[in-house]
Design a protein around this motif. Structure first.
Motif, short mmCIF file in Angstrom:
data_model
loop_
_atom_site.label_atom_id
_atom_site.label_comp_id
_atom_site.label_asym_id
_atom_site.label_seq_id
_atom_site.Cartn_x
_atom_site.Cartn_y
_atom_site.Cartn_z
N ARG A 150 0.88 -1.17 0.00
CA ARG A 150 0.00 0.00 0.00
C ARG A 150 0.92 1.21 0.00
N VAL A 151 0.68 2.15 -0.92
CA VAL A 151 1.53 3.33 -1.04
C VAL A 151 0.69 4.60 -0.89
N ARG A 152 1.33 5.62 -0.37
CA ARG A 152 0.73 6.95 -0.27
C ARG A 152 1.57 7.86 -1.16
N PHE A 153 0.91 8.71 -1.94
CA PHE A 153 1.65 9.53 -2.90
C PHE A 153 1.08 10.94 -2.99
N ILE A 154 1.94 11.83 -3.42
CA ILE A 154 1.57 13.18 -3.83
C ILE A 154 2.37 13.40 -5.11
N GLY A 155 1.69 13.87 -6.15
CA GLY A 155 2.39 14.06 -7.41
C GLY A 155 1.56 14.83 -8.40
N CYS A 156 2.05 14.86 -9.61
CA CYS A 156 1.38 15.59 -10.68
C CYS A 156 1.14 14.67 -11.87
N ALA A 157 0.11 14.99 -12.61
CA ALA A 157 -0.23 14.22 -13.81
C ALA A 157 -0.60 15.19 -14.92
N GLN A 158 -0.44 14.71 -16.12
CA GLN A 158 -0.76 15.49 -17.32
C GLN A 158 -1.77 14.71 -18.13
N VAL A 159 -2.84 15.37 -18.55
CA VAL A 159 -3.89 14.73 -19.34
C VAL A 159 -4.05 15.51 -20.64
N ARG A 160 -3.88 14.81 -21.76
CA ARG A 160 -4.08 15.44 -23.07
C ARG A 160 -5.44 15.12 -23.66
N ASN A 161 -5.99 13.92 -23.33
CA ASN A 161 -7.31 13.56 -23.84
C ASN A 161 -8.02 12.71 -22.78
N ASP A 162 -9.31 12.49 -22.98
CA ASP A 162 -10.13 11.80 -21.98
C ASP A 162 -9.59 10.42 -21.61
N SER A 163 -9.00 9.71 -22.57
CA SER A 163 -8.52 8.35 -22.28
C SER A 163 -7.33 8.35 -21.32
N ASP A 164 -6.64 9.49 -21.16
CA ASP A 164 -5.53 9.57 -20.22
C ASP A 164 -5.99 9.37 -18.78
N PHE A 165 -7.27 9.57 -18.51
CA PHE A 165 -7.80 9.35 -17.16
C PHE A 165 -7.91 7.85 -16.85
N ASP A 166 -7.94 7.00 -17.87
CA ASP A 166 -8.15 5.56 -17.66
C ASP A 166 -7.08 4.94 -16.76
N GLU A 167 -5.85 5.28 -16.98
CA GLU A 167 -4.74 4.90 -16.10
C GLU A 167 -3.82 6.10 -16.03
N ILE A 168 -4.28 7.12 -15.33
CA ILE A 168 -3.55 8.38 -15.25
C ILE A 168 -2.13 8.12 -14.74
N LEU A 169 -1.16 8.74 -15.38
CA LEU A 169 0.25 8.56 -15.05
C LEU A 169 0.69 9.68 -14.13
N ILE A 170 1.10 9.33 -12.92
CA ILE A 170 1.47 10.30 -11.89
C ILE A 170 2.98 10.34 -11.77
N VAL A 171 3.53 11.54 -11.80
CA VAL A 171 4.94 11.74 -11.50
C VAL A 171 4.99 12.10 -10.02
N PRO A 172 5.58 11.25 -9.19
CA PRO A 172 5.52 11.47 -7.74
C PRO A 172 6.46 12.56 -7.26
N MET A 173 5.99 13.32 -6.28
CA MET A 173 6.83 14.30 -5.60
C MET A 173 7.05 13.85 -4.15
N ARG A 174 6.20 12.98 -3.72
CA ARG A 174 6.35 12.29 -2.44
C ARG A 174 5.75 10.91 -2.63
N LEU A 175 6.42 9.90 -2.11
CA LEU A 175 5.98 8.53 -2.34
C LEU A 175 6.46 7.68 -1.17
N ASP A 176 5.50 7.12 -0.43
CA ASP A 176 5.83 6.33 0.76
C ASP A 176 5.12 4.99 0.70
N ILE A 177 5.83 3.95 1.12
CA ILE A 177 5.22 2.65 1.32
C ILE A 177 4.67 2.64 2.74
N GLU A 178 3.37 2.35 2.86
CA GLU A 178 2.76 2.37 4.18
C GLU A 178 3.18 1.13 4.96
N ASP A 179 3.34 1.30 6.24
CA ASP A 179 3.69 0.19 7.13
C ASP A 179 2.43 -0.62 7.42
#
Length: 184
Positions: A150-179
């Protein structure tokens, strides 16, 4: 021609990136939209999701989102991890490979192009922030993450068309594996 009074002063990209990364960005983490809320809105109307949650940089460009959430890792690939969001079929991907582009720079809405005297400095800022994501966020995560984590994240994503929401690609700025021993 702009007067000297209206021109932006030259920016030291490294100092700017340091101040952004260590001060301004962490203060903005609470402003990131919950990914489940964004994806639920996008399922109903992808255009509607862009208005309250996203920001456009330039004319006709992609829509950028500043996101946060937690999810379960279902697959690990060379350049990304697939995440299951919530209990439903919603999926996202976290970038774990080389970062290119301006998603980190443009995604939060905290950086104004008008602060930069020239576009080269503005683009160099993207490269510097991408490098920080790779070294400060992704490197240790990639070595430790396992399917089922289980991971917790904060990041940014870029969407050019509606299908990009299907598996939105996040560039993480913070990324932690939960204990798993610690229950929220």
């Amino acid at each position: 021609r702009p007067s000297r009074a209206n021109a932006a002063d030259p920016v030291n990209v490294y100092d700017y990136a340091d101040a952004f990364w260590s001060d301004r960005l962490p203060k903005a983490f609470d402003d990131a939209v919950e990914i489940g809320e964004l994806l639920e809105t996008a399922e109903r109307d992808a255009e509607q999701a862009q208005s309250p949650y996203g920001r456009h940089v330039g004319l006709g460009g992609a829509c950028h989102f500043f996101l946060r959430g937690s999810a379960t890792v279902t697959e690990i690939n060379r350049n990304d991890c697939t995440l299951e969001i919530g209990d439903g079929p919603r999926r996202a991907r976290i970038r774990t490979g080389v970062i290119i582009g301006n998603t980190v720079r443009d995604g939060t809405g905290l950086i104004d192009v008008n602060q930069f005297a020239n576009s080269q400095d503005f683009n160099n800022l993207s490269a510097e922030l991408n490098k920080r994501v790779e070294t400060d966020v992704i490197a240790s995560f990639r070595d430790e993450v396992c399917v089922g984590d289980r991971v917790r994240f904060i990041g940014c994503a870029q969407v050019r068309n509606d299908s990009d929401f299907d598996e939105i690609l996040i560039v993480p700025m913070r990324l932690d594996i939960e204990d798993p021993e610690v229950q929220p």
